[in-house]
Design a protein around this motif. Structure first.
Motif, PDB file in Angstrom:
ATOM      1  N   PRO A 173      -5.912  46.398  39.678  1.00  0.00           N
ATOM      2  CA  PRO A 173      -6.100  45.226  38.799  1.00  0.00           C
ATOM      3  C   PRO A 173      -5.937  43.934  39.590  1.00  0.00           C
ATOM      4  CG  PRO A 173      -4.622  46.836  37.796  1.00  0.00           C
ATOM      5  CD  PRO A 173      -4.817  47.283  39.211  1.00  0.00           C
ATOM      6  N   ASP A 174      -6.751  42.933  39.288  1.00  0.00           N
ATOM      7  CA  ASP A 174      -6.724  41.669  40.038  1.00  0.00           C
ATOM      8  C   ASP A 174      -5.377  40.956  39.976  1.00  0.00           C
ATOM      9  OD1 ASP A 174      -9.249  41.954  40.974  1.00  0.00           O
ATOM     10  OD2 ASP A 174     -10.186  40.446  39.667  1.00  0.00           O
ATOM     11  N   ASP A 175      -4.635  41.134  38.873  1.00  0.00           N
ATOM     12  CA  ASP A 175      -3.370  40.406  38.725  1.00  0.00           C
ATOM     13  C   ASP A 175      -2.181  41.153  39.331  1.00  0.00           C
ATOM     14  OD1 ASP A 175      -3.293  42.452  36.914  1.00  0.00           O
ATOM     15  OD2 ASP A 175      -2.753  41.203  35.169  1.00  0.00           O
ATOM     16  N   THR A 176      -2.440  42.290  39.974  1.00  0.00           N
ATOM     17  CA  THR A 176      -1.373  43.049  40.631  1.00  0.00           C
ATOM     18  C   THR A 176      -0.901  42.324  41.879  1.00  0.00           C
ATOM     19  OG1 THR A 176      -2.378  45.111  39.870  1.00  0.00           O
ATOM     20  CG2 THR A 176      -0.764  45.279  41.659  1.00  0.00           C
ATOM     21  N   LYS A 177       0.401  42.365  42.125  1.00  0.00           N
ATOM     22  CA  LYS A 177       0.957  41.778  43.352  1.00  0.00           C
ATOM     23  C   LYS A 177       0.490  42.592  44.558  1.00  0.00           C
ATOM     24  CE  LYS A 177       5.379  40.580  45.518  1.00  0.00           C
ATOM     25  NZ  LYS A 177       6.858  40.587  45.355  1.00  0.00           N
ATOM     26  N   LEU A 178      -0.016  41.915  45.579  1.00  0.00           N
ATOM     27  CA  LEU A 178      -0.545  42.589  46.763  1.00  0.00           C
ATOM     28  C   LEU A 178       0.567  43.277  47.546  1.00  0.00           C
ATOM     29  CD1 LEU A 178      -2.999  43.135  48.653  1.00  0.00           C
ATOM     30  CD2 LEU A 178      -2.396  41.011  49.847  1.00  0.00           C
ATOM     31  N   LEU A 179       0.376  44.559  47.813  1.00  0.00           N
ATOM     32  CA  LEU A 179       1.339  45.341  48.590  1.00  0.00           C
ATOM     33  C   LEU A 179       1.263  44.934  50.058  1.00  0.00           C
ATOM     34  CD1 LEU A 179       3.325  47.812  48.627  1.00  0.00           C
ATOM     35  CD2 LEU A 179       1.318  49.229  49.141  1.00  0.00           C
ATOM     36  N   ASN A 180       2.416  44.803  50.687  1.00  0.00           N
ATOM     37  CA  ASN A 180       2.466  44.465  52.112  1.00  0.00           C
ATOM     38  C   ASN A 180       2.457  45.753  52.938  1.00  0.00           C
ATOM     39  OD1 ASN A 180       2.993  43.557  54.715  1.00  0.00           O
ATOM     40  ND2 ASN A 180       4.355  41.932  54.006  1.00  0.00           N
ATOM     41  N   ARG A 181       1.359  45.982  53.668  1.00  0.00           N
ATOM     42  CA  ARG A 181       1.205  47.208  54.466  1.00  0.00           C
ATOM     43  C   ARG A 181       1.316  46.917  55.966  1.00  0.00           C
ATOM     44  NH1 ARG A 181      -3.706  50.507  51.540  1.00  0.00           N
ATOM     45  NH2 ARG A 181      -2.878  52.167  52.881  1.00  0.00           N
ATOM     46  N   GLU A 182       2.072  45.879  56.295  1.00  0.00           N
ATOM     47  CA  GLU A 182       2.211  45.481  57.697  1.00  0.00           C
ATOM     48  C   GLU A 182       2.814  46.603  58.546  1.00  0.00           C
ATOM     49  OE1 GLU A 182       2.399  43.703  61.375  1.00  0.00           O
ATOM     50  OE2 GLU A 182       1.102  43.371  59.650  1.00  0.00           O
ATOM     51  N   ASN A 185       0.069  48.554  59.868  1.00  0.00           N
ATOM     52  CA  ASN A 185      -0.638  47.816  60.915  1.00  0.00           C
ATOM     53  C   ASN A 185       0.134  47.861  62.234  1.00  0.00           C
ATOM     54  OD1 ASN A 185      -2.563  47.093  59.025  1.00  0.00           O
ATOM     55  ND2 ASN A 185      -1.697  45.075  58.637  1.00  0.00           N
ATOM     56  N   LYS A 186       1.445  47.720  62.153  1.00  0.00           N
ATOM     57  CA  LYS A 186       2.264  47.723  63.367  1.00  0.00           C
ATOM     58  C   LYS A 186       2.166  49.054  64.095  1.00  0.00           C
ATOM     59  CE  LYS A 186       6.918  46.854  65.116  1.00  0.00           C
ATOM     60  NZ  LYS A 186       8.328  46.471  64.778  1.00  0.00           N
ATOM     61  N   GLN A 187       2.229  50.147  63.358  1.00  0.00           N
ATOM     62  CA  GLN A 187       2.094  51.473  63.979  1.00  0.00           C
ATOM     63  C   GLN A 187       0.715  51.640  64.610  1.00  0.00           C
ATOM     64  OE1 GLN A 187       4.579  53.730  64.423  1.00  0.00           O
ATOM     65  NE2 GLN A 187       5.820  52.062  63.587  1.00  0.00           N
ATOM     66  N   PHE A 188      -0.286  51.104  63.955  1.00  0.00           N
ATOM     67  CA  PHE A 188      -1.652  51.153  64.466  1.00  0.00           C
ATOM     68  C   PHE A 188      -1.750  50.415  65.793  1.00  0.00           C
ATOM     69  CE2 PHE A 188      -6.200  49.465  63.609  1.00  0.00           C
ATOM     70  CZ  PHE A 188      -6.760  50.501  64.349  1.00  0.00           C
ATOM     71  N   VAL A 214      -2.617  41.598  54.565  1.00  0.00           N
ATOM     72  CA  VAL A 214      -1.214  41.449  54.155  1.00  0.00           C
ATOM     73  C   VAL A 214      -1.083  40.140  53.373  1.00  0.00           C
ATOM     74  CG1 VAL A 214      -0.322  42.798  56.077  1.00  0.00           C
ATOM     75  CG2 VAL A 214      -0.583  40.319  56.339  1.00  0.00           C
ATOM     76  N   PRO A 215      -0.064  40.022  52.518  1.00  0.00           N
ATOM     77  CA  PRO A 215       0.084  38.810  51.694  1.00  0.00           C
ATOM     78  C   PRO A 215       0.191  37.554  52.559  1.00  0.00           C
ATOM     79  CG  PRO A 215       1.525  40.556  50.915  1.00  0.00           C
ATOM     80  CD  PRO A 215       0.964  41.036  52.214  1.00  0.00           C
ATOM     81  N   GLU A 216      -0.527  36.527  52.147  1.00  0.00           N
ATOM     82  CA  GLU A 216      -0.467  35.240  52.839  1.00  0.00           C
ATOM     83  C   GLU A 216       0.755  34.452  52.380  1.00  0.00           C
ATOM     84  OE1 GLU A 216      -3.944  32.269  54.287  1.00  0.00           O
ATOM     85  OE2 GLU A 216      -3.760  32.476  52.108  1.00  0.00           O
ATOM     86  N   TYR A 217       1.254  34.784  51.204  1.00  0.00           N
ATOM     87  CA  TYR A 217       2.441  34.135  50.653  1.00  0.00           C
ATOM     88  C   TYR A 217       3.071  35.096  49.656  1.00  0.00           C
ATOM     89  CZ  TYR A 217      -1.046  33.149  47.043  1.00  0.00           C
ATOM     90  OH  TYR A 217      -2.043  33.270  46.113  1.00  0.00           O
ATOM     91  N   GLU A 218       4.313  34.871  49.342  1.00  0.00           N
ATOM     92  CA  GLU A 218       5.042  35.740  48.421  1.00  0.00           C
ATOM     93  C   GLU A 218       4.393  35.686  47.036  1.00  0.00           C
ATOM     94  OE1 GLU A 218       7.563  38.472  46.930  1.00  0.00           O
ATOM     95  OE2 GLU A 218       7.430  37.849  49.037  1.00  0.00           O
ATOM     96  N   GLY A 219       4.048  36.866  46.511  1.00  0.00           N
ATOM     97  CA  GLY A 219       3.469  36.941  45.184  1.00  0.00           C
ATOM     98  C   GLY A 219       1.959  36.845  45.144  1.00  0.00           C
ATOM     99  N   GLU A 220       1.292  36.823  46.277  1.00  0.00           N
ATOM    100  CA  GLU A 220      -0.173  36.773  46.265  1.00  0.00           C
ATOM    101  C   GLU A 220      -0.720  37.983  45.511  1.00  0.00           C
ATOM    102  OE1 GLU A 220      -4.025  36.144  49.235  1.00  0.00           O
ATOM    103  OE2 GLU A 220      -2.177  37.023  50.056  1.00  0.00           O
ATOM    104  N   THR A 221      -1.726  37.757  44.686  1.00  0.00           N
ATOM    105  CA  THR A 221      -2.283  38.835  43.879  1.00  0.00           C
ATOM    106  C   THR A 221      -3.451  39.510  44.593  1.00  0.00           C
ATOM    107  OG1 THR A 221      -3.884  37.394  42.762  1.00  0.00           O
ATOM    108  CG2 THR A 221      -1.675  37.599  41.765  1.00  0.00           C
TER     109      THR A 221
END
Length: 457
Positions: A173-182, A185-188, A214-221
């Motif tokens: 859903p567009d209004d979901t908070k974006l999960l940080n999968r950094e 990325n780091k392992q990659f 990854v989120p550009e700011y806290e709470g990015e959707t």
């Protein structure tokens, strides 16, 4: 990282300037270095190569407060037209190396004009005397931000990211908070050192693995992240990897982490002046034009002719390619890059194939270097052909599944179609094959002694 308790030293910085707009951020960063307590003074030497000396001088005077601690000088390229990059590098390096010889306790830093100096440099610069004491003559630094490679060499990995990220985000859903999968990325990054590079010879698995937004700011959707991808996709054309940036950490144990390398780029620390004054950026001409990668040939000569010690180390600068850059696919630079890369790979492979390599072996085995050169030419062209094919398949997927209402997004896809066309591949292949049949690698190898000796006169 921790600072090293070093004795004070002078820092001589050399830059080739092709654009005052491009070099201005770097000069501001250099100005901040004067605050560092261990620096006796800083000298900045700018080679004007595409800009007028008076314009560069005006810029320098607006930034620097000239004093005993900071001085600058602008040098003419020596002719009205712009010098080819190999000749420009040789000229600048001779100037900077000569100043090193005349200045006690000094080290040099050769930087491309589109680099930025991070705050962390205040710590890693303290390690230069330690490397000198260890017997290292040249340190090759690395980059954060954009890759130093041509923009076309990172299209495939970035389109892979666009496809996988849009697929993932469209499932939420567009209004979901974006999960940080950094953490993924780091392992990659740790597993695949060339994760940003389409044409890597080290590995190929990285081409199919996504690098997650990854989120550009806290709470990015999710919706905002999706729009960010669509609005920034045009950066693929300029080589700014908005989804897959270079992200390297500063070494915590520099003396232990450094490794032998000739893979020189636009961030190089010189600890022995003769590496600059005695070594040209040797040039192989094709139909009167320079081939690229002369900076790496410079490193090969320093290692195997002068027996200097060259190490790579994770002392990064930030590469800000997006400044003053218009999207273009340069066929001439691409062709020159293929030739130069093949020559560097051939020379390096020749030396690495010998248990006790020597310069004399190279001089007497030009035919073997020639064979290696043609092998690398063919390998490179195969990589290009495969890459063009895969990129076009990626564009098919994007056009069929991720058509956007954003006009700029669709324009970028069309531009990439034009760049990565069968016609362009043939325009690359034909002159590379044609010139490769006429280039006498044996004669180039024989000419190296003359090029080195002439540079020392």
């Amino acid at each position: 990282m921790q600072t090293y308790n070093c004795n004070s030293f002078s820092l001589i910085i050399g830059v080739i300037c092709g654009s005052t707009t491009q070099v201005e951020p770097l000069l501001n960063d250099i100005n901040n270095l004067i605050k560092l307590p261990y620096l006796i003074d800083i000298e900045v030497h700018i080679l004007a190569n595409g800009e007028k000396c008076k314009d560069i001088n005006s810029l320098l005077k607006s930034i620097f407060n000239v004093s005993e601690s900071l001085k600058f000088r602008v040098h003419e390229s020596g002719q009205n037209s712009i010098l080819p990059i190999g000749q420009a590098r040789s000229k600048l390096q001779k100037l900077v190396g000569t100043r090193m010889k005349n200045k006690e306790s000094s080290y040099a830093w050769i930087l491309d004009d589109d680099m930025r100096i991070p705050d962390r440099a205040s710590a890693y610069l303290t390690w230069l005397p330690a490397f000198k004491d260890k017997g290292v003559d040249v340190l090759v630094g690395n980059f954060n931000g954009s890759s130093p490679n041509p923009p076309a060499h990172g299209i495939r990995v970035q389109l892979n990211d666009v496809i996988h990220n849009l697929k993932w985000l469209n499932s939420l859903p567009d209004d979901t908070k974006l999960l940080n999968r950094e953490h993924e990325n780091k392992q990659f990054r740790l597993k695949y050192s060339d994760y940003y590079y389409d044409l890597s010879r080290k590995h190929r698995e990285h081409l199919e693995i996504p690098y997650w937004i990854v989120p550009e700011y806290e709470g990015e959707t999710v919706g905002n992240a999706k729009q960010r991808i669509i609005k920034n996709v045009g950066k693929i054309l300029t080589g700014e990897p908005f989804l897959r940036p270079l992200d390297v950490s500063v070494s915590e144990n520099p003396l232990e982490d450094s490794e032998p390398s000739c893979n020189r780029g636009g961030n190089t620390f010189i600890l022995t002046a003769e590496a600059l004054t005695n070594t040209p950026n040797a040039i192989m001409l094709t139909n009167g034009e320079e081939n690229r990668r002369s900076d790496m040939i410079w490193a090969v000569i320093n290692k195997y002719y002068h027996n200097f010690t060259i190490h790579s180390i994770s002392f990064p600068v930030y590469h800000h390619r997006y400044v003053n850059v218009s999207p273009s696919f340069s066929l001439s630079k691409t062709i020159s890059e293929i030739r130069g890369s093949a020559l560097y790979a051939a020379m390096l492979s020749f030396f690495q194939s010998h248990q006790k390599p020597s310069w004399e072996q190279l001089k007497n085995n030009g035919s073997n270097v020639s064979k290696l050169y043609f092998r690398y030419i063919n390998n490179r062209l195969k990589l290009y052909k495969d890459n063009f094919k895969e990129i076009n398949l990626q564009l098919d997927i994007i056009e069929s599944e991720y058509i956007s209402d954003e006009k700029g997004f669709n324009n970028v896809i069309n531009s990439l179609r034009d760049w990565i066309s069968e016609e362009n591949f043939e325009k690359i292949k034909a002159p590379v094959i044609e010139s490769s049949n006429s280039i006498d690698i044996v004669e180039f190898v024989k000419s190296l002694d003359y090029q080195i000796e002439s540079f020392n006169e």
